[in-house]
Design a protein around this motif. Sequence first.
Motif, short mmCIF file in Angstrom:
data_model
loop_
_atom_site.label_atom_id
_atom_site.label_comp_id
_atom_site.label_asym_id
_atom_site.label_seq_id
_atom_site.Cartn_x
_atom_site.Cartn_y
_atom_site.Cartn_z
N LEU A 1 0.83 -1.21 0.00
CA LEU A 1 0.00 0.00 0.00
C LEU A 1 0.86 1.26 0.00
O LEU A 1 0.62 2.21 -0.75
CB LEU A 1 -0.92 0.00 1.22
CG LEU A 1 -1.77 1.26 1.45
CD1 LEU A 1 -2.76 1.45 0.30
CD2 LEU A 1 -2.51 1.17 2.79
N ILE A 2 1.92 1.25 0.83
CA ILE A 2 2.81 2.42 0.91
C ILE A 2 3.50 2.66 -0.43
O ILE A 2 3.69 3.80 -0.85
CB ILE A 2 3.85 2.21 2.03
CG1 ILE A 2 3.16 2.19 3.41
CG2 ILE A 2 4.92 3.30 1.99
CD1 ILE A 2 4.09 1.81 4.54
N LEU A 3 3.86 1.57 -1.11
CA LEU A 3 4.62 1.69 -2.35
C LEU A 3 3.74 1.88 -3.58
O LEU A 3 4.26 1.95 -4.70
CB LEU A 3 5.47 0.42 -2.56
CG LEU A 3 6.54 0.14 -1.50
CD1 LEU A 3 7.29 -1.14 -1.84
CD2 LEU A 3 7.51 1.30 -1.36
N LEU A 4 2.44 1.93 -3.39
CA LEU A 4 1.53 2.06 -4.53
C LEU A 4 1.94 3.25 -5.38
O LEU A 4 2.00 4.39 -4.91
CB LEU A 4 0.09 2.22 -4.04
CG LEU A 4 -1.01 2.12 -5.10
CD1 LEU A 4 -0.99 0.74 -5.73
CD2 LEU A 4 -2.37 2.41 -4.48
N ASP A 5 2.21 2.96 -6.63
CA ASP A 5 2.71 3.97 -7.57
C ASP A 5 1.64 4.22 -8.62
O ASP A 5 1.38 3.38 -9.49
CB ASP A 5 4.00 3.47 -8.23
CG ASP A 5 4.65 4.52 -9.13
OD1 ASP A 5 4.01 5.56 -9.38
OD2 ASP A 5 5.79 4.28 -9.57
N GLN B 1 0.81 -2.67 -11.62
CA GLN B 1 0.52 -3.26 -10.32
C GLN B 1 -0.79 -4.04 -10.33
O GLN B 1 -0.88 -5.13 -9.77
CB GLN B 1 0.50 -2.16 -9.25
CG GLN B 1 1.87 -1.53 -9.05
CD GLN B 1 1.85 -0.29 -8.18
OE1 GLN B 1 0.80 0.28 -7.92
NE2 GLN B 1 3.02 0.15 -7.73
N ALA B 2 -1.80 -3.49 -10.98
CA ALA B 2 -3.08 -4.20 -11.10
C ALA B 2 -2.90 -5.49 -11.90
O ALA B 2 -3.45 -6.54 -11.55
CB ALA B 2 -4.11 -3.30 -11.77
N LEU C 1 -1.20 -8.12 -9.68
CA LEU C 1 -2.12 -8.69 -8.69
C LEU C 1 -3.17 -9.58 -9.33
O LEU C 1 -3.59 -10.58 -8.73
CB LEU C 1 -2.79 -7.55 -7.90
CG LEU C 1 -1.85 -6.69 -7.05
CD1 LEU C 1 -2.60 -5.53 -6.43
CD2 LEU C 1 -1.17 -7.53 -5.98
N LEU C 2 -3.60 -9.26 -10.55
CA LEU C 2 -4.60 -10.09 -11.23
C LEU C 2 -4.00 -11.40 -11.73
O LEU C 2 -4.65 -12.46 -11.69
CB LEU C 2 -5.21 -9.32 -12.40
CG LEU C 2 -6.16 -8.17 -12.03
CD1 LEU C 2 -6.55 -7.39 -13.27
CD2 LEU C 2 -7.40 -8.71 -11.32
N LEU C 3 -2.77 -11.36 -12.22
CA LEU C 3 -2.13 -12.55 -12.77
C LEU C 3 -1.53 -13.46 -11.69
O LEU C 3 -1.37 -14.66 -11.91
CB LEU C 3 -1.03 -12.15 -13.75
CG LEU C 3 -1.50 -11.55 -15.08
CD1 LEU C 3 -0.30 -11.08 -15.90
CD2 LEU C 3 -2.31 -12.57 -15.87
#
Length: 394
Positions: free
Chosen positions: A189-193, A200-201, A204-206
């Motif tokens: 969450l902190i590193l969400l760019d 990133q999506a 997480l989906l794959l």
Amino acid sequence: MTITETFLLALALVMGLPWLVWRLLRTDNWMPLVVVQIVAGVLLGPGVLGAALPQVHDFLFPPGVIAALNGIAWWAVMIFVWLAGIELDLHQAWVARRETWTTAGLALVTPLVLGALAAALILTQPGWIGAKGQHWQALLGMGMACAVTALPILVLLMDRLAILRQPLGQRVLRYASLDDIAIWGVLALILLDWERVERQAGFLLLFPFVAWGLRAVMRRIGGRDRLYLGMLSLALLGFAADWAGLHFMVGAFLAGAILDKQWFDEAQMDMLRDHMLLTVMPVFFLSTGLRTQWDMGGFEVIGGALLLLAAAVVGKLAGVALAGRLLGWPKGEAGVIGWLLQTKALIMIIFANILLDRQIITGTSFTALLLMAIGSTMLTMPMVRRGLAELTQR
């Protein structure tokens, strides 16, 4: 001298100095070898050796040597985080879910809140938030650093205390394992760019499909092939996570977390962990020490470290004590578990390294967190030994 000769000389110093101090001073009861290695890394860094003998420091650690040491350190710590992911036992956590979730939750949230409050006070001063960090990221990151439990080092310490395979040790592993999941989730969450949110999506989906495929293959092979495939998946998932902007350590943890512990020989995995600590992890601790900075002066850094240490220790002990009261534990048991769970060392240092890499915190903040981790881990062995002795007498 050539860069190779300088590298080997620096390596000899890294491997030999902590071991000699640990062996000659017999520090194991209050400062395990891993803590001596971390302290040696700090002493050899720019804040101590670099300040006292800058020419010696520059000779031993030129950019080429540091680059070589960092490469070893990255792979070593990835394997260690991978081992920590494998230690997760979600099945046992589900079987004893009321006790596990209550204890793990309180052991995480209480030091997180106190750590965030301590960080809020520290961050009122300039020089603690990194160039690319926002206030909430530094606040949450430093707060979570106070809540971290160093699972690999916890396993090592409990093995030395001869409680790792006992019911108490297995309970502590369950609590620490669940908190590990939360820690890496908060880090993501902190590193969400937002500039790379599509990557990133996609990651997480794959990831669930990759995990399903890897587990299917792991069930059909055995022996060393599982370890080889584990190393391959570790490198690839680390690359994928870093490419997506989540940092390669997030990928390393996930690569281990999707594997079942029973797929690997327990004695061999314990031996791998011990050999890693002996052969390559000192390089990581040195590379960590080489990043320490005292730009704001020793007083401010040490003061911040002590404040964070108080928040971390008091928060962890208070959270576990509350869990023990709610669950009706025997007197004294909560103290032993609390002191074990407040062990920081490796995972907190990794966590802080990532925050520094992404410029969320500054070198000053990193140094304060590192000193906090050292102090926290040094307290563990003597306090747990005393607590176990009191439990035995009852």
